[in-house]
Design an enzyme around this catalytic site. Structure first.
Site, short mmCIF file in Angstrom:
data_model
loop_
_atom_site.label_atom_id
_atom_site.label_comp_id
_atom_site.label_asym_id
_atom_site.label_seq_id
_atom_site.Cartn_x
_atom_site.Cartn_y
_atom_site.Cartn_z
N ASP A 34 0.82 -1.21 0.00
CA ASP A 34 0.00 0.00 0.00
C ASP A 34 0.85 1.26 0.00
O ASP A 34 2.04 1.20 0.30
CB ASP A 34 -0.87 0.03 1.27
CG ASP A 34 -2.06 -0.90 1.15
OD1 ASP A 34 -2.33 -1.40 0.05
OD2 ASP A 34 -2.72 -1.11 2.19
N LYS A 56 -4.11 3.11 -2.86
CA LYS A 56 -5.11 3.48 -1.85
C LYS A 56 -4.69 4.73 -1.11
O LYS A 56 -4.19 4.72 -0.01
CB LYS A 56 -5.39 2.36 -0.83
CG LYS A 56 -6.23 1.28 -1.38
CD LYS A 56 -7.55 1.18 -0.69
CE LYS A 56 -7.78 -0.21 -0.17
NZ LYS A 56 -7.29 -0.45 1.13
N MET A 169 -6.62 8.85 10.20
CA MET A 169 -7.27 9.43 9.03
C MET A 169 -8.10 10.66 9.36
O MET A 169 -9.13 10.90 8.75
CB MET A 169 -8.18 8.37 8.35
CG MET A 169 -7.41 7.19 7.82
SD MET A 169 -8.47 5.86 7.24
CE MET A 169 -8.76 4.96 8.75
#
Ligand code: SAH
Length: 252
Positions: A34, A56, A169
């Protein structure tokens, strides 16, 4: 039949890889990784291994989740030893469980190798203990990823006293997070830290309070990935910050 190793790469500093992770990276035939996996970690991948970037980034999914699942299934079915490498720990906001469910449904063999999750790795490198007898007896990890501009979080559970809140996030939603915390009773002067690129040379730590943090973060121009830590433990940063990254090289 091959096997898929779901491996946590830690927050960035390759020294935080587990021995198991390093061994598997050296033996793998294919590594599917990733964007959060640091380039220094990728240096441990065997030169003979095929590397596949699964991407991603927020709003810019290179491979969709179903495509990643299909890719892992097809590689394992070809008999390959596959490392599925994810930032931090694969079982913490990493969708590792979903990928394994897809493998399990096909009867594909797998193994999970935990990694140092951003909460503990980034907090360590920022000198912010997540618990401390004087400040926090519990710690909660949540995702601040906003759906349609609103974070659908259980705010009353986040404003409890003597608790540290770690938000993954949460950079885009920071103003909303600070606003909601205060609306649910958190003190406007509750300390908060936002850490960009924890554990690597470009690490930046910005501290402030719920009331002034959105402005401070905007002024500092922080970029993803950032981890947010809220609670009185953040006061310890000034005293305990030990990681002094070399000044990052900037391109003009
Ligand atoms: N599975 C990962 C988390 C994936 S979600 C883990 O266990 O760490 C991605 C979020 O993790 C980022 O948006 C950021 O909030 C956090 N993160 C991961 N690595 C980070 C780092 N080096 N510095 C700051 N935040 C990080």
């Amino acid at each position: 039949m091959g096997r898929v190793y779901l491996v946590g790469a830690g927050p960035g500093d390759p020294e935080l890889l587990t021995l198991r992770a390093v061994r598997l990276l050296q033996q793998a035939q294919v590594v599917v990784y990733d964007h959060l996996v640091s380039s220094a970690v990728l240096e441990f991948v065997s030169p003979k291994a095929q590397r596949i970037y699964a991407g991603k980034r927020r709003n810019e999914h290179t491979l969709r989740q179903e495509e990643i699942n299909t890719l892992l299934i097809s590689l394992a079915t070809q008999g390959k030893q596959v490392v599925r490498l994810k930032g931090g720990d694969p079982f913490i906001f990493g969708r590792g469980g979903e990928e394994l469910q897809a493998l399990a449904a096909r009867g594909i063999d797998f193994e999970v190798v935990p990694g140092v999750t951003a909460a503990s790795g980034v907090a360590s490198y920022a000198g912010i203990p997540l618990t401390h007898r004087d400040y926090a007896q519990s710690c909660i990890f949540v995702t601040g990823h906003l759906k349609n501009g609103t974070a659908d979080l259980d705010w009353p559970s986040l404003v409890r006293l003597n608790q540290t809140v770690v938000i993954y996030m949460g950079l885009g939603g920071l103003p909303e997070i600070c606003r909601q915390m205060m609306a649910h009773g958190a003190a406007p002067n509750l300390p908060i830290a936002v850490v960009q690129d924890g554990s690597i040379a470009s690490q930046k730590v910005v501290t402030g309070t719920l009331i002034d943090m959105p402005d401070r973060v905007a002024r500092a121009g922080l970029k993803s990935p950032c981890l947010t830590i809220i609670g009185n433990v953040v006061k310890l940063h000034d005293e305990l910050a030990w990681f002094k990254p070399p000044v990052a090289l900037t391109t003009v």
